[in-house]
Design a protein around this motif. Structure first.
Motif, PDB file in Angstrom:
ATOM      1  N   VAL A 100      98.984  32.033  42.240  1.00 20.92           N
ATOM      2  CA  VAL A 100      98.915  30.736  41.564  1.00 20.92           C
ATOM      3  C   VAL A 100     100.341  30.260  41.266  1.00 20.92           C
ATOM      4  CG1 VAL A 100      98.043  29.490  39.564  1.00 20.92           C
ATOM      5  CG2 VAL A 100      96.696  31.364  40.558  1.00 20.92           C
ATOM      6  N   GLU A 101     100.659  29.019  41.622  1.00 14.09           N
ATOM      7  CA  GLU A 101     102.004  28.487  41.450  1.00 14.09           C
ATOM      8  C   GLU A 101     102.019  27.307  40.479  1.00 14.09           C
ATOM      9  OE1 GLU A 101     103.787  27.620  45.222  1.00 14.09           O
ATOM     10  OE2 GLU A 101     103.329  29.609  46.065  1.00 14.09           O
ATOM     11  N   GLN A 102     103.203  26.966  40.007  1.00 11.14           N
ATOM     12  CA  GLN A 102     103.365  25.875  39.054  1.00 11.14           C
ATOM     13  C   GLN A 102     103.014  24.535  39.706  1.00 11.14           C
ATOM     14  OE1 GLN A 102     104.417  25.949  35.633  1.00 11.14           O
ATOM     15  NE2 GLN A 102     103.604  23.872  35.826  1.00 11.14           N
ATOM     16  N   GLY A 103     102.203  23.745  39.020  1.00 13.96           N
ATOM     17  CA  GLY A 103     101.857  22.415  39.501  1.00 13.96           C
ATOM     18  C   GLY A 103     102.726  21.354  38.844  1.00 13.96           C
ATOM     19  N   THR A 104     102.358  20.104  39.066  1.00 13.19           N
ATOM     20  CA  THR A 104     103.105  18.979  38.505  1.00 13.19           C
ATOM     21  C   THR A 104     102.355  18.397  37.312  1.00 13.19           C
ATOM     22  OG1 THR A 104     103.966  18.437  40.716  1.00 13.19           O
ATOM     23  CG2 THR A 104     104.133  16.736  39.016  1.00 13.19           C
ATOM     24  N   PRO A 105     102.932  18.435  36.110  1.00 10.64           N
ATOM     25  CA  PRO A 105     102.231  17.939  34.919  1.00 10.64           C
ATOM     26  C   PRO A 105     101.973  16.435  34.994  1.00 10.64           C
ATOM     27  CG  PRO A 105     104.120  19.308  34.324  1.00 10.64           C
ATOM     28  CD  PRO A 105     104.249  19.006  35.780  1.00 10.64           C
ATOM     29  N   ASN A 106     100.913  16.006  34.322  1.00  6.76           N
ATOM     30  CA  ASN A 106     100.637  14.590  34.177  1.00  6.76           C
ATOM     31  C   ASN A 106      99.898  14.377  32.855  1.00  6.76           C
ATOM     32  OD1 ASN A 106      97.664  14.761  34.727  1.00  6.76           O
ATOM     33  ND2 ASN A 106      98.372  15.368  36.775  1.00  6.76           N
ATOM     34  N   ALA A 107      99.522  13.148  32.565  1.00 11.10           N
ATOM     35  CA  ALA A 107      98.915  12.818  31.276  1.00 11.10           C
ATOM     36  C   ALA A 107      97.626  13.579  31.023  1.00 11.10           C
ATOM     37  CB  ALA A 107      98.666  11.308  31.201  1.00 11.10           C
ATOM     38  N   ASN A 108      96.881  13.888  32.074  1.00 12.54           N
ATOM     39  CA  ASN A 108      95.600  14.591  31.919  1.00 12.54           C
ATOM     40  C   ASN A 108      95.699  16.089  32.158  1.00 12.54           C
ATOM     41  OD1 ASN A 108      94.404  12.106  31.433  1.00 12.54           O
ATOM     42  ND2 ASN A 108      93.755  11.827  33.569  1.00 12.54           N
ATOM     43  N   ASN A 109      96.895  16.573  32.492  1.00 16.09           N
ATOM     44  CA  ASN A 109      97.039  17.969  32.893  1.00 16.09           C
ATOM     45  C   ASN A 109      98.394  18.508  32.432  1.00 16.09           C
ATOM     46  OD1 ASN A 109      96.737  20.448  34.115  1.00 16.09           O
ATOM     47  ND2 ASN A 109      96.513  19.678  36.191  1.00 16.09           N
ATOM     48  N   PRO A 110      98.518  18.876  31.157  1.00 14.15           N
ATOM     49  CA  PRO A 110      99.816  19.334  30.644  1.00 14.15           C
ATOM     50  C   PRO A 110     100.269  20.682  31.192  1.00 14.15           C
ATOM     51  CG  PRO A 110      98.111  19.517  28.967  1.00 14.15           C
ATOM     52  CD  PRO A 110      97.515  18.743  30.094  1.00 14.15           C
ATOM     53  N   PRO A 170      96.605  14.962  43.572  1.00 13.95           N
ATOM     54  CA  PRO A 170      95.768  15.583  44.603  1.00 13.95           C
ATOM     55  C   PRO A 170      96.222  16.967  45.028  1.00 13.95           C
ATOM     56  CG  PRO A 170      97.214  13.964  45.608  1.00 13.95           C
ATOM     57  CD  PRO A 170      97.421  13.860  44.125  1.00 13.95           C
ATOM     58  N   ASN A 171      97.367  17.429  44.510  1.00 15.50           N
ATOM     59  CA  ASN A 171      97.886  18.741  44.908  1.00 15.50           C
ATOM     60  C   ASN A 171      97.592  19.830  43.880  1.00 15.50           C
ATOM     61  OD1 ASN A 171      99.187  17.803  47.360  1.00 15.50           O
ATOM     62  ND2 ASN A 171     100.696  16.826  46.024  1.00 15.50           N
ATOM     63  N   ASN A 172      97.311  19.456  42.648  1.00 11.19           N
ATOM     64  CA  ASN A 172      97.025  20.450  41.620  1.00 11.19           C
ATOM     65  C   ASN A 172      95.635  21.040  41.823  1.00 11.19           C
ATOM     66  OD1 ASN A 172      99.497  20.163  40.280  1.00 11.19           O
ATOM     67  ND2 ASN A 172      98.720  18.544  38.929  1.00 11.19           N
ATOM     68  N   THR A 173      95.530  22.353  41.672  1.00  8.99           N
ATOM     69  CA  THR A 173      94.233  23.030  41.830  1.00  8.99           C
ATOM     70  C   THR A 173      93.620  23.444  40.495  1.00  8.99           C
ATOM     71  OG1 THR A 173      95.348  25.165  42.137  1.00  8.99           O
ATOM     72  CG2 THR A 173      94.812  23.903  44.124  1.00  8.99           C
ATOM     73  N   ILE A 174      94.412  23.525  39.430  1.00  2.00           N
ATOM     74  CA  ILE A 174      93.921  23.956  38.118  1.00  2.00           C
ATOM     75  C   ILE A 174      94.416  22.980  37.057  1.00  2.00           C
ATOM     76  CG2 ILE A 174      93.915  25.814  36.412  1.00  2.00           C
ATOM     77  CD1 ILE A 174      94.444  27.786  38.687  1.00  2.00           C
ATOM     78  N   VAL A 175      93.511  22.599  36.168  1.00  5.42           N
ATOM     79  CA  VAL A 175      93.846  21.712  35.056  1.00  5.42           C
ATOM     80  C   VAL A 175      93.873  22.540  33.774  1.00  5.42           C
ATOM     81  CG1 VAL A 175      93.122  19.714  33.696  1.00  5.42           C
ATOM     82  CG2 VAL A 175      92.831  19.700  36.186  1.00  5.42           C
ATOM     83  N   GLY A 176      95.045  22.699  33.161  1.00 10.47           N
ATOM     84  CA  GLY A 176      95.193  23.464  31.928  1.00 10.47           C
ATOM     85  C   GLY A 176      95.538  22.552  30.765  1.00 10.47           C
ATOM     86  N   ASP A 177      94.885  22.741  29.617  1.00  6.67           N
ATOM     87  CA  ASP A 177      95.098  21.809  28.497  1.00  6.67           C
ATOM     88  C   ASP A 177      96.090  22.306  27.452  1.00  6.67           C
ATOM     89  OD1 ASP A 177      93.663  23.773  27.198  1.00  6.67           O
ATOM     90  OD2 ASP A 177      92.000  22.476  26.585  1.00  6.67           O
ATOM     91  N   GLN A 178      96.576  23.570  27.575  1.00  7.78           N
ATOM     92  CA  GLN A 178      97.544  24.090  26.615  1.00  7.78           C
ATOM     93  C   GLN A 178      98.689  24.797  27.338  1.00  7.78           C
ATOM     94  OE1 GLN A 178      97.703  23.776  23.258  1.00  7.78           O
ATOM     95  NE2 GLN A 178      95.890  22.443  23.295  1.00  7.78           N
ATOM     96  N   ILE A 179      99.932  24.464  26.942  1.00  7.38           N
ATOM     97  CA  ILE A 179     101.093  25.117  27.538  1.00  7.38           C
ATOM     98  C   ILE A 179     101.318  26.457  26.834  1.00  7.38           C
ATOM     99  CG2 ILE A 179     103.574  24.950  27.939  1.00  7.38           C
ATOM    100  CD1 ILE A 179     103.249  21.915  27.927  1.00  7.38           C
ATOM    101  N   PRO A 180     101.315  27.576  27.567  1.00  7.49           N
ATOM    102  CA  PRO A 180     101.498  28.896  26.943  1.00  7.49           C
ATOM    103  C   PRO A 180     102.854  29.023  26.257  1.00  7.49           C
ATOM    104  CG  PRO A 180     100.596  29.114  29.148  1.00  7.49           C
ATOM    105  CD  PRO A 180     101.016  27.690  29.006  1.00  7.49           C
ATOM    106  N   SER A 181     102.862  29.694  25.120  1.00 14.75           N
ATOM    107  CA  SER A 181     104.080  29.898  24.350  1.00 14.75           C
ATOM    108  C   SER A 181     104.040  31.274  23.713  1.00 14.75           C
ATOM    109  CB  SER A 181     104.202  28.818  23.269  1.00 14.75           C
ATOM    110  OG  SER A 181     105.160  29.170  22.297  1.00 14.75           O
TER     111      SER A 181
END
Length: 282
Positions: A100-110, A170-181
């Motif tokens: 799994v690789e880093q995707g590109t964040p957007n308003a609906n997918n932080p 269209p390139n993101n495969t996973i939508v995550g709602d919280q940025i791990p810290s």
């Protein structure tokens, strides 16, 4: 036909004379529950040297039950009609996700991700020890797609995380709602998956359903994963965070081809004959 023959032969060779057969998937909607542990890389780090991987983990399927269709081609609900429980009946379904690789964040997918695979295995407890999540650590990883206790036994299927859940990118495969810290985190991740038919596996044909409809096309499975901070699986010095996961999955199982069923039956008969011969010899 060659594919079917290879599948039947592979089943016979994989199970062996003393192996418990893998749980069959009933046709129709299925609701699965996963439990596992994972690592997540932050601040430009990676979880596998020489790759762009930022996330991997291992899991066991705790239960599988017949589902009911809530929304056609979109949502499957649990029914309580359980046909598989982890460890009962002499087997487990274990697995690993990786790449799994880093995707590109957007308003609906932080916290987005792209790419990634998930491998499923049947673990025969008549010949293998039971895998438990309370005794494992990140050291179980023995390769890019290898984890001791989780990628052993009979290969069931390889899934790849597929696009369509992120309605903006269209390139993101996973939508995550919280940025791990490292201060702690708790979030959910939504995704689709499809079967990599080139990898084979006993469940590949049944899981290859094209049942779920996304804005980018049809998909085979749907996941909604909850991830929660677990410092025991992390390595803060290297920007690697640990998390535990609970992952309801949804699938729509297809009826296997009649030819595949017939040949699988012949393979099982052959294994029975081998078992009787060995018992007489002993």
């Amino acid at each position: 036909m060659k594919k079917i023959l290879a599948l039947a032969f592979g089943a016979a060779m994989s199970f062996g004379a003393y192996a418990a057969p893998a749980t069959e998937l009933p046709p129709g909607p299925i609701y699965l529950k996963f439990s596992g542990q994972e690592q997540i890389a932050i601040n430009g780090a990676t979880t596998w040297a020489g790759s762009n991987e930022i996330n991997w983990g291992v899991f066991t399927i705790s239960t599988m039950e017949r589902g009911s269709v809530n929304t056609p081609n979109d949502q499957i609900d649990p029914t309580g009609d359980i046909f598989f429980v982890n460890g009962l009946g002499g087997g487990q379904v274990t697995g690993m996700f990786y790449g799994v690789e880093q995707g590109t964040p957007n308003a609906n997918n932080p916290f987005p991700a792209t790419k990634g695979y998930m491998d499923l295995y049947w673990r025969d407890l008549n010949s293998m020890t039971k895998t438990t999540l309370d005794t494992i650590n990140p050291g179980v990883r023995c390769g890019f797609s290898c984890a001791t206790g989780f990628t052993e036994g009979t290969f069931l299927a390889r899934l790849f995380f597929d696009t369509g859940m992120d309605t903006i990118d269209p390139n993101n495969t996973i939508v995550g709602d919280q940025i791990p810290s490292s201060n702690g985190f708790s979030g959910t991740a939504d995704s689709y998956a499809s079967v990599d038919m080139s990898a084979g596996g006993l469940w590949a044909d049944q899981l290859d359903s094209d049942w779920f409809s996304s804005w980018q096309g049809l998909r085979d499975l749907r996941f909604k994963n909850s991830y929660n901070y677990n410092p025991n699986w992390g390595n803060g010095a290297n920007n690697i965070l640990g998390a535990r996961i609970d992952d309801p999955g949804q699938a729509y199982s297809e009826v296997p081809e009649p030819g595949a069923l017939s040949l699988m039956g012949l393979a099982m008969v052959g294994m029975g004959v081998a078992l009787r011969r060995r018992q007489k010899k002993d």
